[in-house]
Scaffold this active site. Structure first.
Site, PDB file in Angstrom:
ATOM      1  N   SER A 108      28.330 -25.632  -1.965  1.00  0.00           N
ATOM      2  CA  SER A 108      26.912 -25.709  -1.635  1.00  0.00           C
ATOM      3  C   SER A 108      26.487 -24.463  -0.852  1.00  0.00           C
ATOM      4  O   SER A 108      26.620 -23.346  -1.356  1.00  0.00           O
ATOM      5  CB  SER A 108      26.636 -27.005  -0.872  1.00  0.00           C
ATOM      6  OG  SER A 108      25.260 -27.297  -0.835  1.00  0.00           O
ATOM      7  N   ASP A 145      22.741 -32.278 -10.946  1.00  0.00           N
ATOM      8  CA  ASP A 145      22.666 -32.055  -9.498  1.00  0.00           C
ATOM      9  C   ASP A 145      21.203 -31.869  -9.103  1.00  0.00           C
ATOM     10  O   ASP A 145      20.619 -30.810  -9.350  1.00  0.00           O
ATOM     11  CB  ASP A 145      23.488 -30.820  -9.118  1.00  0.00           C
ATOM     12  CG  ASP A 145      23.596 -30.615  -7.614  1.00  0.00           C
ATOM     13  OD1 ASP A 145      22.772 -31.177  -6.868  1.00  0.00           O
ATOM     14  OD2 ASP A 145      24.508 -29.882  -7.192  1.00  0.00           O
ATOM     15  N   HIS A 178      26.011 -33.727  -6.652  1.00  0.00           N
ATOM     16  CA  HIS A 178      26.167 -32.626  -5.695  1.00  0.00           C
ATOM     17  C   HIS A 178      27.503 -32.781  -4.970  1.00  0.00           C
ATOM     18  O   HIS A 178      27.706 -33.724  -4.197  1.00  0.00           O
ATOM     19  CB  HIS A 178      25.016 -32.605  -4.690  1.00  0.00           C
ATOM     20  CG  HIS A 178      24.972 -31.350  -3.866  1.00  0.00           C
ATOM     21  ND1 HIS A 178      24.587 -30.136  -4.390  1.00  0.00           N
ATOM     22  CD2 HIS A 178      25.291 -31.117  -2.561  1.00  0.00           C
ATOM     23  CE1 HIS A 178      24.667 -29.210  -3.445  1.00  0.00           C
ATOM     24  NE2 HIS A 178      25.097 -29.778  -2.329  1.00  0.00           N
TER      25      HIS A 178
END
Length: 321
Positions: free
Chosen positions: A142, A268, A297
């Site tokens: 991320s 996502d 995610h």
């Protein structure tokens, strides 16, 4: 070319974006890994804490540096699960806690952000100066994935030991991802991020009362408002828009020279369409893009101990040793 066909086929239950994302974050447990903390003193007087775990096969000449996501830390299951897999396969792992994320507030008013590649650069330099590693790889999740990609593409002199990198569930267009998180279907996640970030800002206001005002922290309702108030100003940007424009990895990946894999699930909902750089990947020899249909995610769960993205990271990186 390097567009990679994905072979991730989760059970029906984990094809749901919310279930995959939440289950991995809340319910996944990783057992049997021991971490040893090292404090790295930074050139600007601040510090980073690295949580080390080591090869179960004895002394290793290979090290993986792992970076977590927004408001994460090196004890998150997506970090320890990856570390455990690499340890089993002969790698040492240095899991980085970003500034202020190791359980102790950092010393300076600034903390961390999605473009803080200078901190990764210092970590790499410190590890290679004190250890005899011949192979070093990077894995970011991320926000940490954005840091990795930006570092590799912004013109740094990459040490010869750096052989490959992987980024997972990475918002390479920060502004676009903030817009996605602001959508009503993501309110659960955005509210949680805002709550946690405001808690940190209240602590920081107590330490730096001349730099932050409680009333202004109170007024923040979105990630963008927090980035306008604090993240941008504390790290030398004009505002949130300036921070996003100058820190998004999308602006740097065309310059990446070492083998790098980006795994972003198509479902996502943290990611905008601009976070799927198909056309860039088609023309780049060293940037590989894998777009599984599912995964949410930082999800990618399987009916086995390790996630799909963990196994792919090991497979990809090992292929360049």
């Amino acid at each position: 070319m390097p567009l990679i066909k994905s072979h991730y086929r989760p059970s029906y239950f984990f094809r749901n974006y919310h279930i995959s994302t939440i289950y991995t974050s809340v319910f996944r447990k990783v057992n049997g890994i021991k971490q040893q903390r090292e404090r790295l003193e930074l050139e600007d007087g601040d510090f980073l804490d690295l949580d080390w775990s080591f090869s179960v096969k004895g002394k290793s000449d290979k090290v993986l540096i792992v970076l977590h996501g927004l408001e994460g830390n090196a004890q998150r299951p997506y970090i320890t699960g990856l570390a455990k897999l690499f340890n089993k396969n002969g790698w040492d792992v240095a899991a980085v806690n970003f500034r202020g994320c190791s359980g102790e507030m950092n010393r300076l008013f600034r903390s961390y952000n999605a473009g803080a590649s200078e901190d990764l650069k210092e970590v790499i330099k410190a590890i290679l100066s004190k250890n005899k590693y011949t192979h070093l790889a990077l894995n970011g999740f991320s926000l940490g994935g954005n840091v990795v990609l930006k570092y590799l593409g912004e013109g740094n002199e990459i040490p010869k030991e750096v052989v490959a990198a992987v980024a997972v569930s990475t918002p390479i267009d920060l502004a676009g991802s903030c817009e996605k998180l602001a959508e009503s279907k993501n309110s659960l996640y955005s509210k949680r991020f805002v709550k946690k970030l405001k808690e940190q800002l209240y602590l920081r206001e107590g330490k730096f009362p001349n730099e932050l005002e409680r009333a202004k922290i109170d007024s923040c309702k979105t990630l963008v408002s927090i980035d306008d108030l604090y993240t941008s100003k504390a790290h030398g940007f004009e505002d949130a828009s300036d921070y996003y424009a100058k820190s998004s990895a999308l602006n740097f990946i065309e310059n990446i020279k070492i083998p790098t894999l980006l795994i972003n699930a198509k479902n996502d909902e943290f990611l905008s369409q601009s976070c799927y750089p198909v056309e860039i990947a088609k023309k780049m020899p060293n940037f590989y893009l894998e777009l599984p249909d599912y995964g949410g995610h930082v999800g990618f769960l399987q009916k086995k101990e390790h996630t799909y993205s963990e196994e792919r990271a090991l497979e990809f990186i090992q292929s360049y040793i």
